[in-house]
Structures are given as structure tokens and as C-alpha cells.
Design a protein around this motif. Structure first.
Motif, PDB file in Angstrom:
ATOM      1  N   UNK A 211       0.792  -1.339  -0.119  1.00  0.00           N
ATOM      2  CA  UNK A 211      -0.099   0.186  -0.058  1.00  0.00           C
ATOM      3  C   UNK A 211       0.801   1.151   0.006  1.00  0.00           C
ATOM      4  N   UNK A 212       0.325   2.256  -0.602  1.00  0.00           N
ATOM      5  CA  UNK A 212       0.949   3.522  -0.474  1.00  0.00           C
ATOM      6  C   UNK A 212       1.305   4.047   1.086  1.00  0.00           C
ATOM      7  N   UNK A 213       2.524   4.611   1.212  1.00  0.00           N
ATOM      8  CA  UNK A 213       3.280   4.621   2.542  1.00  0.00           C
ATOM      9  C   UNK A 213       2.261   5.592   3.445  1.00  0.00           C
ATOM     10  N   UNK A 214       1.442   6.564   2.955  1.00  0.00           N
ATOM     11  CA  UNK A 214       0.854   7.458   3.744  1.00  0.00           C
ATOM     12  C   UNK A 214      -0.798   6.649   4.054  1.00  0.00           C
ATOM     13  N   UNK A 215      -0.930   5.662   3.455  1.00  0.00           N
ATOM     14  CA  UNK A 215      -2.471   5.084   3.760  1.00  0.00           C
ATOM     15  C   UNK A 215      -2.280   4.221   5.231  1.00  0.00           C
ATOM     16  N   UNK A 216      -3.214   4.470   5.951  1.00  0.00           N
ATOM     17  CA  UNK A 216      -3.333   3.586   7.041  1.00  0.00           C
ATOM     18  C   UNK A 216      -4.400   2.568   6.884  1.00  0.00           C
ATOM     19  N   UNK A 217      -3.974   1.174   7.053  1.00  0.00           N
ATOM     20  CA  UNK A 217      -5.054   0.003   7.012  1.00  0.00           C
ATOM     21  C   UNK A 217      -5.271  -0.359   8.569  1.00  0.00           C
ATOM     22  N   UNK A 218      -6.469  -0.717   8.618  1.00  0.00           N
ATOM     23  CA  UNK A 218      -7.018  -1.158   9.936  1.00  0.00           C
ATOM     24  C   UNK A 218      -8.041  -2.598   9.607  1.00  0.00           C
TER      25      UNK A 218
END
Length: 372
Positions: free
Chosen positions: A337-344
Motif C-alpha cells: 500500500x502507499x506509505x501514507x495510507x492507514x490500514x485497519x
């Protein structure tokens, strides 16, 4: 002062007027933690569980299993140890008076309306206090704006909201061929252009997640935050069979079998959900529109869309919410995923976190809005 907290029939969906108590998951006298699932309620759309709004003891069950009651009706009472029986009785009596006054009456029911756009119309449902900034809900393939029945009402208490039927879904007209994703994004943007003077907080599910990403990339200065729930476009993997089987299902049993794949807990599906989907799929032009959209999502080799570059180019906060038991679009590898994206990721949840873990999803949306 004693803590006395009401457990009430919630308003799940802007048009909901009543619910049926199907199961108390706790007993009178049980100690309860805030956020604990305590009550199962069935509506005409879906069956879902209610979470406790406060910690304490369930001192009184007012509505028994099998009871159908209006939105806002008192179902039970949670208190601390200091609350007396007399205080609880007085609270219950005052609550009955409050409900009888019509505070939750028909005046609070919102109705969808259509907005003209080039080549057709977009059906949308607005809710919440007037404000410049708006949360815009975009559902997934085969859904409609009722996808957000557990999300729009609680968020509308804090910020203005708009839920739309994507073109080719619900009461919105389909778009013609060509780049269908781009045309859908353009139609949605046009529908809300004059309704939202401020910023958009986009919330998109599955195919609607790709639509949201496209809108954000096309109008980055207009989008303040992006919350994507199991969006397509972040890996090649997905269940193409789900798309094919959904389009092909023309009777109740085959459609139920398809819809069950969306949930970790298929018992949340109601007869009305199945029948409503069948009625929609039988409308003239709908099967063709759905087939065209399905063909833009995936083929036999996997997903055809990619939103990774779109997300990487955004400056606004981007949060991904994903059910760990998603059978339709598997959870992507966080490293991709792109570095700035937060995955929960959400345990014991399928492809519909906004329904199966609505409280968690609502909190995450508000947290992402606060980052903007």
C-alpha cells in the motif's frame, strides 16, 4: 449523581421507524462494558446488534424478546451501583412521557430525492445539520444508499451527510459505455456540486471505494478525507464468481446464497433485503447496467482497476477498513500500500464492515475526519 443510561431502539437508516427485539444477549443484573454487544434487533432491512453506550449493570429490561417498538423506545436501563430502584422507576416513567410527546415521530424521517445530471439522474439522501463540509457515502457493486443505514444516522448527528445511489443502482439512472468508472465518478461529483459549498469527506465501499478514489484524484482541493472500506483496486485478487453469480441470480435462493458471501455472519441478512434486491434486479435495464459495471471491475484474471497511484498522490488522510474474513476482496498486503495510507483490519468481519462492525467503522470515519 447516579448514572442511569437508556438502552433504546436505535435509528438504523434514515427511514427506519421501528425495530423488533429478537434477542437480549445479556441478562438483568449482568455487568456490562461500554461497546459490548447487548441486544439484537431486526428491522425491515437487516438484523444487527446494539452495543452498550456506557459501562454499568443492566438493571432493567423493559422490552422483552419478540416486542416490536418504535425508534427511540426504551428497551432497557444500565446504571451504576448508586442508582436506587425509585430512581430507575422515575427514569422509565419520564422516558415513556418523552416518547409519547412525539420526539421521535414522523417529522424526523428523511426522504431521498433525485438530482438531474448530464444523461440522467442521481438519487440521494441528505441528513444532518446544515454545514459547508459533508460526508459523502458511496456504496459498492449491487448495493444502494441503504448500505449505510447503520452509519448515516449516527454521523448525521455530528456532520451533514449525503448518501447516493451510484448510477445503475437503486433509483439512479445508468451511465452509457466507455470508461464507466470515470463516468460514474463524474456523475456523482456533478450531483453534489451545488449541494456542498465546502469540503467532501468521502466514504466508499468496495466498487464505491474506487469511485471515491477517482473523485479525490480529480478534485484533490475539494476532498478533505478519504475512508475506504474494502475497496477494489489494491490487488489483483477478488471473487469474480461473486459478480457473475450476483448478476445471474434471478430467484430468491440463488440470490440469498450470493448475498451470504458478503457477511462473516450471514444471519444478518433479512428476507426484505433479499426481496428488495430481487425487485431492483428485475427493473428494466438493471441487469445490463450491472453486467457492464462487473466487467469493469474484474475478469477471469482478477481485478482490472488500480487505485494505488491515485491514493499515493493524495495529501488528505486516507484510511482503509477491511474485514479479515472478506470473501469478495481479500485484505491486501500492507507492504504493497502507499506509505501514507492507514490500514485497519477488523476480526470476525466479512465484506460489509459498515454493517457488521458499524460502531467501529463510524468511529474510524470520525477519526479520519478529525485528521483533515
Amino acid at each position: 449523581m447516579s448514572l442511569i443510561e437508556a438502552v433504546t431502539v436505535p435509528k438504523w437508516g434514515m427511514t427506519m421507524t421501528e425495530g423488533t427485539i429478537t434477542q437480549w444477549m445479556v441478562n438483568e443484573g449482568d455487568t456490562i462494558a461500554r461497546g459490548q454487544e447487548i441486544l439484537e434487533i431486526e428491522t425491515t432491512k437487516v438484523t444487527n446488534v446494539l452495543e452498550a453506550a456506557a459501562s454499568g449493570t443492566l438493571r432493567r429490561i423493559v422490552l422483552q424478546q419478540g416486542t416490536t417498538a418504535p425508534v427511540g423506545a426504551l428497551a432497557g436501563v444500565i446504571t451504576d451501583e448508586a442508582a436506587t430502584a425509585e430512581e430507575i422507576d422515575a427514569f422509565i416513567e419520564s422516558y415513556a412521557d418523552r416518547l409519547g410527546s412525539g420526539a421521535e415521530g414522523d417529522a424526523g424521517i428523511a426522504a431521498p430525492r433525485t438530482v438531474d445530471v448530464e444523461g440522467g439522474t442521481i438519487n440521494l439522501l441528505e441528513a444532518g445539520e446544515a454545514s459547508d463540509d459533508v460526508v459523502l457515502f458511496l456504496h459498492g457493486f449491487g448495493g444502494d444508499l441503504s448500505t449505510w443505514l447503520f452509519n448515516q444516522p449516527p454521523l448525521a448527528e455530528k456532520i451533514r451527510t449525503i448518501a447516493v445511489d451510484l448510477p445503475g443502482h437503486g433509483a439512479s439512472s445508468p451511465v452509457d459505455g466507455g470508461d464507466i468508472l470515470a463516468k460514474i465518478a463524474s456523475a456523482v461529483s456533478a450531483a453534489v456540486q451545488d449541494l456542498v459549498p465546502g469540503k467532501l469527506h468521502l466514504v466508499g465501499h468496495s466498487f464505491g471505494g474506487a469511485v471515491a478514489a477517482r473523485i479525490a484524484a480529480d478534485q484533490p482541493s475539494r476532498v478533505a478525507s478519504l475512508t475506504l472500506i474494502a475497496p477494489i483496486g489494491l490487488s489483483k485478487q477478488m471473487s469474480r464468481d461473486f459478480l457473475v453469480d450476483f448478476v445471474a441470480a434471478e430467484r430468491r435462493r440463488p440470490l440469498l446464497n450470493v448475498l451470504e458471501r458478503l457477511f462473516a455472519d450471514p444471519s444478518k441478512i433479512t428476507n426484505d433485503m433479499v426481496e428488495g434486491t430481487l425487485r431492483f434486479k428485475r427493473l428494466e435495464g438493471v441487469p445490463e447496467a450491472l453486467s457492464a459495471i462487473a466487467d469493469t471491475i474484474a475478469n477471469e484474471d482478477g481485478q482490472l482497476q488500480s487505485i494505488r497511484a491515485l491514493l499515493a498522490g493524495l495529501d488528505c488522510p486516507v484510511t482503509l477498513l477491511w474485514g479479515e474474513q472478506d470473501q469478495i476482496v481479500p485484505v491486501p498486503d500492507a507492504a504493497d500500500l502507499p506509505a501514507k495510507v492507514t490500514l485497519r483490519s477488523l476480526p470476525a468481519v466479512g465484506h460489509m464492515p459498515q454493517m457488521e462492525a458499524s460502531a467501529t467503522v463510524n468511529e474510524a470515519i470520525l477519526e479520519n475526519i478529525q485528521k483533515a
